[in-house]
Design a protein around this motif. Structure first.
Motif, short mmCIF file in Angstrom:
data_model
loop_
_atom_site.label_atom_id
_atom_site.label_comp_id
_atom_site.label_asym_id
_atom_site.label_seq_id
_atom_site.Cartn_x
_atom_site.Cartn_y
_atom_site.Cartn_z
N SER A 168 1.01 -1.25 0.14
CA SER A 168 0.06 -0.05 0.05
C SER A 168 0.84 1.28 0.03
O SER A 168 0.62 2.39 -0.58
N ILE A 169 1.93 1.29 0.71
CA ILE A 169 2.74 2.40 0.59
C ILE A 169 3.44 2.47 -0.84
O ILE A 169 3.74 3.69 -1.38
N LYS A 170 3.82 1.49 -1.37
CA LYS A 170 4.21 1.60 -2.79
C LYS A 170 3.36 2.36 -3.53
O LYS A 170 3.64 3.06 -4.54
N LEU A 171 2.32 1.88 -3.74
CA LEU A 171 0.97 2.47 -4.42
C LEU A 171 0.69 3.99 -4.01
O LEU A 171 0.41 4.65 -5.11
N SER A 172 0.97 3.99 -2.77
CA SER A 172 0.88 5.57 -2.54
C SER A 172 2.05 6.50 -2.95
O SER A 172 1.60 7.79 -3.55
N PHE A 173 3.15 6.13 -3.06
CA PHE A 173 4.17 6.65 -3.62
C PHE A 173 3.88 6.86 -5.62
O PHE A 173 4.20 7.96 -5.82
N LEU A 174 3.34 5.62 -6.03
CA LEU A 174 3.06 5.74 -7.35
C LEU A 174 2.05 6.69 -7.66
O LEU A 174 1.74 7.30 -8.96
N SER A 175 0.98 7.09 -6.77
CA SER A 175 -0.09 7.82 -6.99
C SER A 175 0.26 9.20 -7.12
O SER A 175 -0.58 10.14 -7.68
N SER B 283 -4.86 4.93 3.20
CA SER B 283 -5.92 4.40 4.21
C SER B 283 -5.52 3.44 4.62
O SER B 283 -5.65 2.55 5.83
N ILE B 284 -5.37 2.16 3.51
CA ILE B 284 -5.09 0.81 3.71
C ILE B 284 -3.77 0.77 4.56
O ILE B 284 -3.57 -0.16 5.39
N ALA B 285 -2.72 1.69 4.21
CA ALA B 285 -1.31 1.44 4.92
C ALA B 285 -1.58 1.90 6.42
O ALA B 285 -1.05 1.27 7.43
N VAL B 286 -2.30 3.08 6.71
CA VAL B 286 -2.41 3.38 8.07
C VAL B 286 -3.35 2.51 9.06
O VAL B 286 -3.06 2.25 10.06
N SER B 287 -4.03 1.89 8.25
CA SER B 287 -4.97 0.89 8.64
C SER B 287 -4.27 -0.32 9.25
O SER B 287 -4.41 -1.10 10.21
N SER B 288 -3.38 -0.80 8.25
CA SER B 288 -2.44 -1.88 8.74
C SER B 288 -1.74 -1.52 9.84
O SER B 288 -1.40 -2.65 10.63
N LEU B 289 -0.96 -0.33 9.87
CA LEU B 289 -0.11 0.05 11.08
C LEU B 289 -1.11 0.11 12.38
O LEU B 289 -0.58 -0.29 13.32
N LEU B 290 -2.34 0.59 12.21
CA LEU B 290 -3.19 0.64 13.35
C LEU B 290 -3.73 -0.67 13.73
O LEU B 290 -3.59 -0.99 14.95
N ALA B 291 -3.75 -1.60 13.10
CA ALA B 291 -4.22 -3.15 13.10
C ALA B 291 -2.91 -3.81 13.95
O ALA B 291 -3.11 -4.42 15.05
#
Length: 238
Positions: free
Chosen positions: A88-95, A120-128
């Motif tokens: 998800s972080i990789k996709l955030s960079f590509l966006s 949101s997926i990245a932060v949700s993963s960290l939150l989980a």
């Protein structure tokens, strides 16, 4: 509103919106189009380079996780989340590349929505991960009722629930008033600024606000979990 006049003429002729007078004011010429170009703007080239470098670093980290995926450390750290977070972080960079180049309707719709969902997926993963660490240490106490929450299902449910809310917000935004390409003809004389109109301001701020909410919750949980042992506590680095 621009006009041109001709020699010995008593009347002026109005130039079309996409044109303006030349220096002699005897002819209408096409306005210059301006947007964040991939090649002509130093800012665009800088952010493109930074995005690619960070993407490659994240890809390398993901490669390490995949290589050691059967080790006890990766398995105990929730292997699926360990894969999902860097992806998800990789996709955030590509966006970032959706914000560069000539805007069109499709890129205007995708730019904020793509970044909002992937981040949101990245932060949700960290939150989980943070929630799992807190629950795991609470469950070590004899007779603790937290033991029934220990497991992969809880972390996966947190990611799915938090990400689904952002997806619903984005889909509602697109259904009600999606972003679109806009031509700014009047801010700078002789220049057409090609930009994106966010459509619904409420939708835009809802997407940004929800990302901020997730980040704030993650920060609060990380603060509460700051006293846990360093070997297990990734959240302390937030």
């Amino acid at each position: 509103m621009y006009f041109v006049t001709f020699t010995d003429s008593e009347n002026c002729i109005r130039c079309p919106d996409m044109e303006w007078p030349n220096e002699k004011r005897n002819q209408c010429v096409t306005k210059i189009e301006q947007f964040l170009s991939y090649t002509n703007d130093i800012i665009s080239m800088f952010f493109s380079l930074i995005s690619i470098v960070l993407f490659l670093i994240t890809a390398l980290i993901l490669r390490v996780f995949i290589w050691y995926r059967y080790t006890p450390i990766v398995r105990a750290n929730n292997r699926s989340l360990s894969f999902l977070l860097p992806v998800s972080i990789k996709l955030s960079f590509l966006s970032v590349f959706l914000f560069l180049g000539r805007p069109v309707d499709i890129t205007c719709m995708l730019r904020n929505i793509t970044f909002g969902i992937t981040f949101s997926i990245a932060v949700s993963s960290l939150l989980a991960k943070t929630i799992m660490v807190c629950v795991a240490f609470k469950a070590t106490k004899p007779g603790s009722s937290w033991r029934k929450w220990v497991g992969v299902k809880l972390s996966n449910s947190v990611v799915l629930f938090c990400s689904s809310i952002q997806i619903i917000i984005c889909m509602t935004w697109l259904a009600i008033s999606p972003p679109f390409q806009e031509l700014d003809l009047h801010t700078y004389p002789g220049t057409i600024i090609i930009q994106c109109n966010e459509g619904s301001a409420i939708g835009f701020y809802s997407v940004i606000g929800y990302m901020g909410l997730l980040a704030a919750v993650s920060f609060v949980l990380a603060f509460l979990a700051r006293t846990l042992p360093d070997s297990f506590n990734e959240a302390k680095y937030i």
